[in-house]
Design an enzyme around this catalytic site. Structure first.
Site, PDB file in Angstrom:
ATOM      1  N   SER A 282       0.734  -1.383   0.006  1.00 18.19           N
ATOM      2  CA  SER A 282      -0.546  -0.024   0.184  1.00 18.19           C
ATOM      3  C   SER A 282       1.338   1.218  -0.274  1.00 18.19           C
ATOM      4  CB  SER A 282      -1.242   0.002   1.305  1.00 18.19           C
ATOM      5  OG  SER A 282       0.668   0.474   2.071  1.00 18.19           O
ATOM      6  N   LYS A 283       0.374   2.499  -0.190  1.00 18.30           N
ATOM      7  CA  LYS A 283       0.955   3.673  -0.572  1.00 18.30           C
ATOM      8  C   LYS A 283       1.759   4.125   0.890  1.00 18.30           C
ATOM      9  CE  LYS A 283      -0.990   7.675  -1.032  1.00 18.30           C
ATOM     10  NZ  LYS A 283      -1.907   8.291  -1.509  1.00 18.30           N
ATOM     11  N   ARG A 284       1.255   3.352   2.237  1.00 16.87           N
ATOM     12  CA  ARG A 284       1.936   3.689   2.833  1.00 16.87           C
ATOM     13  C   ARG A 284       3.330   2.986   3.279  1.00 16.87           C
ATOM     14  NH1 ARG A 284      -2.730   4.018   3.704  1.00 16.87           N
ATOM     15  NH2 ARG A 284      -3.740   1.826   4.094  1.00 16.87           N
TER      16      ARG A 284
END
Length: 448
Positions: free
Chosen positions: A219-221
């Protein structure tokens, strides 16, 4: 017709490494086939999009070296573009979508429902021919069997992703859609829309996802998810591109370091692997070290100067020959260019900060007479070059009856502030006699 492929990101101020890999695979296929690589910006979400967010994408693709044949020239949606199928921003294509919706409504293929517009979806399973996955039969879900129709224009007048994506691909003559496997579930809707418009859909190739090392979806995190991380951490773009090629595509003979020209020649859709790829930052870091060690000197200087500049070190204050000589002592010693300021920053400042632990060990009274004798010998040395410096250390060590390391460690600390770094004799030659003696003098002052 030669292939026309596209990369169509949404500008969110973030370019995911998976998106970068999708762009790369499209670019590789276009270059392999002599086709066209189109960049299209899916900016229909007005609330989230900005010119700065588009610039993040454009700058990321430029950093990777992925030049597009058609698409925007800048992040300005109303600005110039190149190519005959624009506008290349969805926000500028609203009239195209309106006309296409009217066409479906007039032919009874769509209808208004509670202020929205819904598309009449096929009641039969749709077979998706895919160049990577093979034929996929998309059965209707239980809910879809009750009502398979889906919204193409929301009640606020905003057309949805499925609809605008198909209209753009149709009107831009896209022949191959190469995208992440997470889009496979949408493809039945897209095929139905193409056929409603009276055209055959493009060929699809759904590429494997990029997973974290533990097998979860990235994910983007997650660490390493943003392309900007690699710019800031001092990766060479050519190393990142090489590594991304290996995430879902495999060359012959299990080679890992591959010239891009060779990848372009070998790349083809049937060679894309079926299994999801696991991202391995350790492997990428190793590969980056190999690239930095083997790259031409001028490229090494360029990336090094950028890395030093990001750390606030202005190399332009120094003669070019001095900067190059200093960087020559660092080549092959580092895996990341972001390590360079700490490793070689001493070349570009007179304000040397000494490592406290090393100073406690080396700047002791016992070492002072030895360093004084070494200084005296170096002062008389001419030419002040690597080999004579090395011989001087050896001769002074023999004269004093000590090992060379007894002289080397305090001298290194005085010259560069740390217990480790480039070869001491080389770095002294780069610093020059005057600067070296000044630094030795400062070390001597701290020896009491």
């Amino acid at each position: 017709m030669k292939p026309r492929v596209r990369f169509a990101p949404s500008p969110t101020g973030f370019l995911h490494i998976g998106g970068a890999r999708t762009a790369l695979f499209n670019w590789l296929y276009a270059r392999h086939t002599g086709g066209t690589f189109v960049l299209r910006i899916e900016d229909t979400d007005v609330a989230r999009n900005s010119q700065e967010a588009v610039d993040v994408i454009l700058n990321g693709l430029r950093w990777l070296g992925l030049d597009w044949d058609e698409g925007p020239v800048s992040g300005d949606a109303t600005g110039a573009s190149k190519g005959d199928y624009g506008p290349y921003f969805q926000s500028q294509r609203r009239e195209n979508y309106r006309l296409r919706v009217e066409g479906l409504l007039s032919r009874g293929l769509a209808y208004e429902h509670q202020g929205a517009v819904k598309f009449k979806m096929s009641r039969e399973p749709v077979v998706i021919p895919d160049q990577v996955v093979g034929n996929v039969k998309r059965e209707l879900t239980d809910r879809e069997q009750v009502d398979p129709d889906f919204v193409i224009v929301r009640s606020d007048g905003q057309p949805v992703f499925h609809f605008v994506n198909v209209v753009d691909d149709l009107e831009m003559n896209i022949t191959h859609v190469i995208r992440g496997e997470d889009h496979l579930s949408n493809t039945a809707k897209h095929i139905a829309l193409f056929r409603a418009f009276g055209v055959e859909p493009p060929k699809y190739a759904h590429i494997p996802l990029i997973l974290n090392p533990d097998g979860t979806k990235m994910s983007k995190r997650d660490k390493g998810a943003s392309l900007l991380t690699y710019v800031e951490d001092g990766f060479a773009p050519e190393a990142v591109v090489n590594y991304l090629c290996l995430l879902g595509w495999s060359p012959k003979h299990n080679r890992e370091k591959l010239p891009l020209t060779e990848v372009v020649e070998a790349f083809d859709l049937p060679h894309i692997l079926r299994a999801n790829a696991r991202f391995d930052l350790t492997k990428l870091t190793w590969l980056n070290g190999e690239y930095s060690r083997e790259m031409p000197n001028d490229r090494f200087y360029e990336l090094s100067i950028h890395a030093l500049g990001r750390a606030g070190i202005d190399t332009h204050r120094f003669p070019a020959a001095y900067v190059k000589a200093a960087l020559d002592t660092c080549k092959g010693k580092l895996k990341l260019f972001s390590e360079l300021p700490a490793y070689a920053g001493f070349y570009f400042t007179e304000d040397i900060q000494f490592d406290a632990e090393a100073a406690k060990k080396e700047f002791v009274a016992e070492n002072k007479p030895r360093q004084l004798r070494l200084r005296e010998a170096l002062c008389a040395l001419s030419p002040f070059e690597h080999d004579p410096i090395a011989e001087t250390f050896g001769s002074v060590a023999r004269e004093l009856g000590v090992k060379a390391g007894v002289l080397v460690h305090p001298a290194r600390l005085a010259c560069c502030g740390k217990a480790a770094g480039p070869s001491l004799y080389h770095l002294m030659a780069v610093l020059g006699k005057e600067r070296t003696l000044q630094r030795l003098d400062r070390g001597l002052q701290l020896m009491g």
